[in-house]
Design a protein around this motif. Structure first.
Motif: not given
Length: 520
Positions: A116-122, A452-463, A465-472
């Protein structure tokens, strides 16, 4: 001595299987098909193909689906079209990441792995690439992938790179507006109003739905129902310039709660709630509850994904045969802002592990799948058997289209990015109500309203990805409390400070360091 040897063997195996090592221990990890000899070839007659001419059987690991890949009609077609026989395995439906880690760490000799192309798999893909577990595809594509280079969006290929090298073939998501406000058109007709085009007109409609009782529910009429996890209401939030979780604010990607418009948006929706124009139970509502309120005739507007239209329409007309409903076009705010969130990114990505025995043939296979006629037949079948073509529109022939191509998207390893969005529409024409719903939000909608979601083509980013779900979750929960009146607006600055210290600042810096390199 025997005990010592056993201990050494155990240590060696453990190191090879360790998820942290990632790189396959197999010594044959980078061998290609050209070095594989056929059994008995030294005594074969001249009429028998040479070993070099025989295509090896490939081994592919795929995303979970309900059907067996190996017996699905698309697999049979691709074997004939590409000349490659492929053994397909699937990741499990539950905890696929854990299984994938084990397979990569143990050096399982897959020639292609699609995830999958989701954040966790990326994140996993990026980790594997950085640790040397994947084949650099750049040189192989240059040599064996002319179709890959010709038909896959260069921006997508660039976005799939890790540290400047391409380790995966991306399959783009179709740019789509998915969610909007779905309104009872017959209620609008009863109260004598036209479809709202501005926030002010939307408020007028909500008030009429409450006061004029078009649903015949008395005080039980619900003008707008939404779920408790949907405090940022599509279309309304776009009228405040915040259709996506992160939006460009003066050249910087900014999460909604840090956007200057956040306070105005929250105050606006809180006022709707105070006036009784939003479902009083919204904070506790689950999606199923909002749908029931709409289909039972209690609510006039529902937040909904276009893919749910046939199900919702069937339930609604069963209860109220005369009911009619449609999506509200993007409304404008007081300063002209408007927009509905449009998805962008990867539906899936396909990489070749270092343990592959046939990396060159894996690229040749993926390249062959992207030959124009082969790709179209793989995706939607044969003309006049699986689909008809009239005036440039592909329409499915049922039931064979669903029987033999419903799972075709799971065989994609990259797409013909110019033509696939056109082929793909055959899928939504399986039910014309589905197509009309998709078309109203996408085909017919003005392009500027699809943001368009401007983060759609963003590469994997550590901070990030780690914080997105919590902040959301923090953002959504706090906004719900503001709307519901459980938190005072005087506390917004304190919440923002907490948001920043909980990973918001670190994510903001990381995201914008990347954004500065790609924005035009």
């Amino acid at each position: 001595m025997l005990k010592k040897n056993k201990k050494m063997l155990l240590v060696s195996l453990t190191a090879c299987l360790s998820a942290s090592s990632l790189v396959a221990c197999s010594s044959g990890g980078t061998s290609s098909s050209s070095s594989t000899s056929a059994p008995g070839s030294s005594t074969a007659s001249s009429s028998v193909p040479t070993a070099a001419a025989v295509k090896p059987e490939l081994k592919s690991l795929q995303i979970w689906q309900k059907d067996d890949y190996n017996t699905y009609p698309v697999a049979t077609y691709l074997e004939k079209a590409t000349g490659y026989k492929v053994q397909y395995d699937m990741l499990p439906q539950d905890k696929p990441q854990d299984k994938l880690n084990i397979l990569i760490a143990s050096g399982e000799a897959y020639d292609a792995v699609t995830i999958s192309g989701t954040t966790d798999f990326k994140a996993l893909y990026s980790d594997y690439a950085k640790k040397g577990a994947l084949v650099d595809l750049g040189p192989l594509i240059d040599k064996y992938g002319p179709n890959i280079k010709a038909v896959i969006d260069p921006e997508a290929l660039e976005a799939a790179k890790v540290d400047g090298k391409l380790y995966a073939i991306p399959t783009k998501s179709t740019k789509t507006v998915n969610t909007d406000l779905y309104i009872r058109q017959d209620w609008l007709d009863k109260v004598g109003l036209k479809m709202p085009t501005t926030l002010d007109e939307l408020v007028t409609v909500l008030k009429a739905f409450k006061e004029k009782d078009p649903g015949g529910n008395g005080e039980g009429n619900i003008p707008l129902t939404v779920g408790g996890d949907s405090s940022f209401i599509p279309n309304i939030v776009g009228a405040f310039g915040m259709p996506n979780f992160w939006n460009d604010v003066n050249g910087k990607l900014t999460p909604r709660v840090l956007d200057p418009a956040f306070k105005d948006y929250a105050a606006f929706v809180a006022d709707l709630f105070k006036q009784g124009l939003i479902d009083k139970e919204f904070a506790a509502n689950k999606a199923a509850a909002t749908k029931e309120k709409f289909t039972s005739g209690k609510a006039g507007i529902l937040m909904m994904n276009w893919s749910d239209v046939p199900t919702i329409a069937d339930a609604l007309t069963k209860n109220i045969p005369t009911a009619k409903a449609t999506f509200i076009p993007a409304v404008k705010g007081k300063d002209g802002k408007t927009g509905l969130s449009a998805s962008k990114g990867f539906d899936r990505i396909t990489f070749i592990p270092k343990a592959s025995k046939h990396p060159e043939d894996a690229i040749k296979w993926m390249n062959a799948k992207l030959e124009k006629d082969t790709f179209r037949t793989m995706a939607i079948g044969e003309e006049n058997k699986h689909y008809t073509l009239k005036d440039g529109a592909y329409s499915p022939i049922q039931p064979i289209f669903t029987d033999e191509r419903n799972q075709a998207n799971n065989f994609l390893t990259g797409t013909d990015d110019k033509n696939y969005p056109i082929y793909w529409q055959a899928r939504v024409r399986k039910d014309m109500r589905l197509y009309d719903a998709w078309n109203s939000l996408n085909g017919l909608a003005p392009e500027p309203t699809k943001v368009t979601d401007l983060l759609g083509y963003a590469p994997y980013m550590v901070e990030f990805s780690k914080n997105f779900q919590t902040l959301n979750t923090q953002s959504n929960d706090y906004t719900t409390k503001l709307i519901f009146g459980a938190e005072p607006f005087t506390g917004i600055d304190a919440f923002i400070a907490k948001f920043k210290s909980s990973g918001g600042d670190a994510s903001y810096k990381e995201v914008n360091d990347w954004y500065a390199t790609v924005k035009k």
